[in-house]
Design an enzyme around this catalytic site. Structure first.
Site, PDB file in Angstrom:
ATOM      1  N   HIS A 292       0.850  -1.186   0.000  1.00 49.68           N
ATOM      2  CA  HIS A 292       0.000   0.000   0.000  1.00 49.68           C
ATOM      3  C   HIS A 292       0.890   1.242   0.000  1.00 49.68           C
ATOM      4  CE1 HIS A 292      -3.719   2.190   0.569  1.00 49.68           C
ATOM      5  NE2 HIS A 292      -3.132   2.908   1.507  1.00 49.68           N
ATOM      6  N   ASP A 294       0.526   5.142  -0.236  1.00 48.38           N
ATOM      7  CA  ASP A 294      -0.324   6.328  -0.301  1.00 48.38           C
ATOM      8  C   ASP A 294       0.248   7.289  -1.334  1.00 48.38           C
ATOM      9  OD1 ASP A 294      -2.339   5.723   1.571  1.00 48.38           O
ATOM     10  OD2 ASP A 294      -0.968   6.136   3.218  1.00 48.38           O
ATOM     11  N   ASP A 404      -8.131   1.086   2.332  1.00 52.32           N
ATOM     12  CA  ASP A 404      -7.791   2.133   3.310  1.00 52.32           C
ATOM     13  C   ASP A 404      -8.590   3.415   3.137  1.00 52.32           C
ATOM     14  OD1 ASP A 404      -6.345   3.259   5.448  1.00 52.32           O
ATOM     15  OD2 ASP A 404      -4.919   4.187   4.091  1.00 52.32           O
ATOM     16  N   HIS A 622      -7.277   9.050  -1.471  1.00 54.48           N
ATOM     17  CA  HIS A 622      -7.999   9.021  -0.198  1.00 54.48           C
ATOM     18  C   HIS A 622      -7.309   9.731   0.965  1.00 54.48           C
ATOM     19  CE1 HIS A 622      -5.705   5.117   0.261  1.00 54.48           C
ATOM     20  NE2 HIS A 622      -5.438   5.702   1.419  1.00 54.48           N
TER      21      HIS A 622
END
Length: 1136
Positions: A292, A294, A404, A622
């Site tokens: 993951h 970001d 997430d 997000h």
């Protein structure tokens, strides 16, 4: 009786007759605590296993010679640029910075002769920050995390020749989680952080000792985490103690280490290769490697580009070393960055994708927020994501992957299905801080009844460390065991990137070994993809497994502040979405006008539109759009949006020019208003500041396209909007529909004249500015907690004055001091009523905001009773409780809405409209719009400065209906006043200034209508009025664009299709099965297909084409019958 049966049983001759001595019962806790000594770095380190992990070590300039180039101004140069500069000598022990700077190291490495024959050599580099190793030729080979994490690179065999070898290390002066000061990662970054290079060593690793380390780790975990009353736990503890005793007895020699491993195999089995997974025993846990990253968060976008290269180069290497690893990664944007900036690494990824070991997943452009983007934005996330994956890898994604994000919109299952995906993975609801979400594997159902299979990994993380406990929790926390006991274990370093490590894979091999050799631990399997897991689930459903269902939104009971934080960013998102809609609509019309015999060289600006969309979609990540990133990210997004708006305005001007308009009216221009919404509008518009023009004009049309603008000049018109001070500091605003009374700056009375109904409860105040103390438990930018409601404080105005006195519009200005540093100026306006068009009480607010941990809101108490309120969401409506009956109800004390929220009874209701806000609440009969927050982490300056927002009170007779939906669209899409070129077929003569007469009498004036019709020559169908829906006011024609792969539009990513087409996206806004006619006027449409979001054909509708002459006033040409389910999103392709 029967006692003779065992008389001749043999007696053991080996069992000693005499006791050798006392043997005590082991004290379980003591022998368990002892285990930590073996791998502990404390006072017994030198007597334990850790020193045995390294056979030899070399460092210093004889073996590792270092030099450095430090680029200026926090720049991040390319490999070619950086290595062209002069490098100066440096050494271990020196520090590098400041935060966010980059430093390039030239490493000249020579392996000592006495290490050349060692089994396994690694280069270990650690400066407690991120980095990347490049070959001399400029290829990325390895990413570095720092701080003891991912610090080693396996040296190539070619380096064992005793000669000097050259490579580079690119140091990034940030940790995996940015540069926060004081150890709390969400605090604002320290701009002056420096990093000391403390390790640059050649290390020979004892692989057998390293393997024993992991053997012992997992056996120790089994002793601690298996139930205390299980024989498996006790056997694990005995095995681990035997290993320690054997190691001590043999003084930790290599021979002894081999003996210890032999003991470990009694509990683990043979775990040294990927073949541990080859047994045919059923595995119920599927392990999936995931990284993951970001796209921005505690670091800027530019750093993410490097994180992708670091992380994915490591994964390609791990896949080669551990054949069982199946790695998945989402976000097409990150693949595109890799392709642009690290092409050789992208080629490695592409090869692994083809082999099936590296899986693109998710189908979206980024892992986006799903609360705040518009419905069309959610569609485009998939359009751009799926098209990228298909064009680069020859495959689309089948699983939506969004672990997430801060809550999941109710229409996502439908949008997933429209984008070719039937399953969905998330886990964020495990963070709920009020209620425990009750399911693991279930059918998630959208507003239109579309469904996807949803799985939430029971280990409750997307960054599992692949520990014994993660595997155990994959069953012990599984909430859907009655339906299906399988689960996914998603493991790998994440958020800041990284992905699985070799340590994770070693641990998981041993977990599988325990399951097969000893039992009790859920059996895990690696080697299958996430799609394989979901394929099995779908097959089970096909064979009769009934999964439970969850209808509607997956509301996240945390991070509710993200509906409001970073207001400017959210405003830019709303404006960009609207701008893109208009550009696509007008550019489409401009490219198909040859259907009306108009030829042109104008081309649909596909590249520019794609660039704009990709930028807008990027900013919907997000942590960006929700407002939970550091300040640098919003500096970046401001630049991105500025580029979007600059490009967009130019594209709009080009399309308008092609259609015969001047975007900037000039003196002498023939003024018209442009209505890009697909229904008739009649509105007061403010005219451009051109000599001889009055302030206001009346814009009217019977449909989309060109609207006549009649300047309104007479100051002596009938008082159709009036304002006066009726008592000291009490003002009355009045039009033909409402009487509004404002006392001390708040609305104390709102009377609907025709309904004879007072809307504000007695003694209550609407449009009241309130402020709350806002200190969540931890996550400042993310959270607002329910207890903040107890700190409500009403703000009192310091000045109230009439700022506009009709007759076409009246306004009252209210100045309110928030604090010594902050103020708000609101203007309450009431326009004159036009015909029977419903009006609204409009409010503009200008805020100077410099608060600390405060929350600014506006309240609207209304005399309406309902246990549910309605909120606009993407392509539909969400109804949520207005009470706190249960904890599930109370948890929704702050919710997300889009352009409107509504509280209605059967006979009457009130909608609150807004132009850029997303946070809302309805508690009882109090409607509350969230305006601004003031968190101090991770951005210390979040929302500080000047803000402008518009909102409105829109009362309506009867329950919620399409009038609210349309009014909110109009509120967010102000009419555009443009000039008309005189040499076009659709040119309009500027109408004379109208004499004094009530506005309600002017709409429908037959002489004026005849004048405009003759000017526009409506006998020739106008392209600007061609696309609309007849017979179903609840159906919204939301998007008009060109086909992605039309031959005159295609950019070549995917095969072009012959001919031209127009894509029309329609949705039901109210929740009722509907029939209507999609009409296109005089366009020469040859065929009509219903298609999905990716524009794949579903059903041909050409047989439903019909003439529409006379169906509504001013409508002619052809159309097609359409039928939609309640809340269905339907896409149609008109073939020209």
């Amino acid at each position: 009786m029967g006692g003779d049966a065992n008389r001749n049983m043999p007696v053991s001759k080996d069992y000693p007759q005499l006791a050798a001595g006392p043997v005590g019962k082991q004290i379980h806790s003591i022998y368990q605590s002892r285990l930590r000594q073996f791998t502990d770095g404390g006072q017994y380190r030198e007597q334990g296993l850790l020193p045995k992990l390294t056979d030899a070590r070399a460092n210093g300039s004889d073996w590792v010679k270092l030099s450095v180039y430090s680029p200026p101004d926090l720049s991040r140069p390319t490999f070619k640029d950086a290595t062209s500069h002069k490098f100066k000598p440096t050494k271990v022990g020196e520090s590098f910075g400041p935060s966010w700077s980059t430093h390039w190291f030239k490493v000249q490495l020579t392996v000592p002769k006495d290490m050349c024959d060692k089994e396994h050599l690694e280069f270990v580099w650690d400066a407690n920050n991120e980095g990347m190793i490049w070959t001399e030729k400029g290829d990325v080979v390895h990413g570095l995390t720092g701080g003891g994490e991912r610090t080693e690179w396996i040296l190539p065999k070619a380096f064992r020749d005793g000669k000097e070898h050259l490579f580079y290390v690119e140091m990034a002066c940030n940790g995996m989680f940015g540069n926060a000061a004081g150890g709390d990662s969400i605090q604002p970054p320290d701009p002056n952080r420096y990093f000391q290079l403390h390790t640059a060593d050649i290390v020979a690793v004892n692989l057998e000792a390293r393997a024993l380390y992991f053997d012992f780790w997992e056996i120790g975990d089994a002793s601690r985490e298996f139930p205390g009353d299980s024989w498996e736990a006790h056997q694990a503890q005995q095995t681990a103690n035997r290993i320690m005793d054997t190691f001590i007895a043999g003084n930790g020699s290599n021979k002894t280490i081999a003996e210890c491993r032999k003991i470990a195999r009694e509990y683990l089995g043979d775990v040294d290769t990927h073949k541990v997974y080859d047994s045919d025993k059923e595995a119920i846990v599927t392990g999936i490697g995931y990284c993951h990253i970001d796209t921005c968060w505690l670091w800027p976008f530019a750093e993410t580009k490097r994180k992708v290269a670091r992380s994915w180069s490591n994964q390609c290497d791990l896949i080669d070393r551990y054949p069982e690893l199946r790695f998945c990664c989402s976000q097409a944007q990150q693949y595109k960055w890799l392709e642009q900036y690290y092409p050789s690494t992208f080629d490695r990824v592409k090869k692994k994708v083809k082999e099936g070991t590296f899986q693109p997943i998710g189908g979206s452009w980024v892992e986006h927020d799903t609360n705040l983007p518009s419905g069309e934005s959610l569609i485009r996330q998939f359009v751009y994501g799926q098209r990228y994956f298909e064009s680069r890898f020859g495959q689309r994604c089948r699983t939506f992957w969004l672990p997430d994000t801060f809550g999941y919109s109710t229409q996502l299952p439908q949008i997933c299905r429209l984008a070719g995906m039937t399953r969905f993975l998330t886990q964020k609801l495990s963070w709920n801080n009020i209620n425990n979400f009750p399911h693991t594997t279930f059918n998630w159902v959208a507003l239109d009844n579309s469904q996807v299979i949803c799985h939430m990994p029971p280990s409750e993380t997307y960054t599992a460390e692949a520990d014994f406990g993660d595997v155990k929790r994959s069953v012990s926390q599984h909430k859907s065991l009655d339906q299906d006991h399988s689960s996914l274990l998603v493991f790998g370093k994440g958020d800041g990137g990284g992905g699985p490590t070799w340590q994770h894979l070693e641990k998981l091999r041993r977990c599988r070994g325990i399951s097969d050799k000893t039992g009790l631990l859920p059996r895990l399997k690696l080697g299958d993809s996430a799609d394989d897991f979901f394929d099995r689930l779908e097959k089970k459903v096909e064979n009769g497994t009934e999964l439970v269902t969850w209808y509607g939104e997956l509301y996240f009971e945390l991070h509710r502040g993200t509906y409001t934080t970073q207001a400017n960013n959210k405003r830019n998102n709303r404006k960009a979405e609207i701008l893109l809609r208009d550009i696509e609509y007008l550019a489409t019309l401009a490219t198909i006008k040859d259907s009306f015999g108009k030829k042109s060289s104008y081309k649909y600006p596909k590249k520019d539109i794609d660039d704009m969309w990709e930028n807008v979609l990027l900013c919907q990540f997000h942590d960006c759009l929700p407002g939970s990133s550091i300040e640098m990210c919003y500096d970046d997004s401001d630049e991105i949006y500025a580029k979007v708006f600059t490009t967009g305005e130019q594209l709009l001007c080009d399309a308008l020019s092609e259609l015969g308009f001047d975007d900037e009216p000039k003196a002498g221009s023939k003024l018209t208003a442009l209505n890009t919404l697909p229904w008739a509008r009649s509105e007061l518009v403010k005219l451009p500041a051109i000599a001889s023009l009055p302030t206001y004009g009346l814009a009217h049309s019977n449909g989309p396209g060109v609207m006549e603008v009649r300047p309104l000049a007479s100051p002596y018109s009938a008082n159709i909007a009036s304002i006066k001070e009726v008592r000291p500091n009490v003002y009355e605003l009045r039009n033909a529909q409402y009487v509004v009374e404002v006392s001390d700056g708040a609305i104390t009375s709102l009377y609907d004249i025709s309904a004879e109904r007072e809307i504000i409860p007695k003694g209550k105040k609407a449009a009241q500015i309130v402020v709350f103390d806002d200190k969540p438990l931890y996550w400042q930018a993310w959270d607002v907690e329910v207890y903040h409601l107890a700190s409500r404080e009403e703000l009192q105005p310091s000045k109230v004055s009439i700022s506009e006195d009709g007759p076409h519009r009246v306004s009252l200005s209210i100045e309110t001091k928030i604090s010594e540093k902050s103020w708000i100026k609101t203007v309450i306006s009431l326009p004159a009523v036009i015909g029977n068009a419903p009006s609204a009480i409009e409010i503009e607010a200008e805020v100077e905001w410099h608060e600390t941990m405060k929350f600014l809101k506006v309240e609207f108490p209304v005399d309406i009773t309902n246990t549910e309120a309605s909120y606009e969401t993407q392509f539909g409506i969400v109804r949520r409780p207005t009470h706190y009956n249960t904890t599930w109800d109370m948890a929704k004390f702050e919710v997300c809405c889009h352009k409107w929220a509504d509280l209605s009874e059967a006979t009457y209701g009130v909608s609150i409209l807004n132009d850029s806000k997303y946070g809302f609440a309805v508690a009882g009969n109090v409607m509350r719009l969230s305006v601004l927050r003031a968190p101090k982490a991770p951005d210390a300056h979040a929302d500080m400065g000047r803000h402008n927002v518009r909102y409105a009170i829109f009362p309506h007779k009867g329950p919620l209906d399409e009038k609210t939906v349309r009014k909110a669209f109009e509120f967010n899409n102000p009419l555009r006043i443009v000039g008309h070129k005189s040499d076009t077929a659709t040119s309009a003569r500027q109408l004379p200034i109208l004499p004094s007469q009530p506005l309600e009498n002017q709409v429908g004036n037959s002489s004026a209508r005849g004048c405009i019709e003759s000017i526009l020559n409506v006998n020739v169908p106008s392209i600007l009025t061609s696309l609309r829906i007849l017979g179903a006011p609840n159906l919204i024609l939301d998007t008009v664009k060109r086909g992605e792969d039309d031959e005159d539009v295609s950019r070549g990513e995917l095969p072009a299709k012959k001919g031209k087409s127009v894509i029309c996206r329609v949705y039901d806004a109210m929740g009722g099965k509907s029939k209507g006619v999609l009409t296109w006027g005089g366009l020469k449409v040859k065929s009509v297909w219903k298609v999905n979001a990716l524009e794949d054909e579903i059903e041909e509708l050409s047989s439903q084409m019909l003439d529409v002459e006379g169906r509504e006033e001013g409508v002619s040409g052809q159309g097609v019958r359409i039928e939609l389910r309640a809340f269905e999103v339907a896409t149609y392709r008109l073939g020209l």
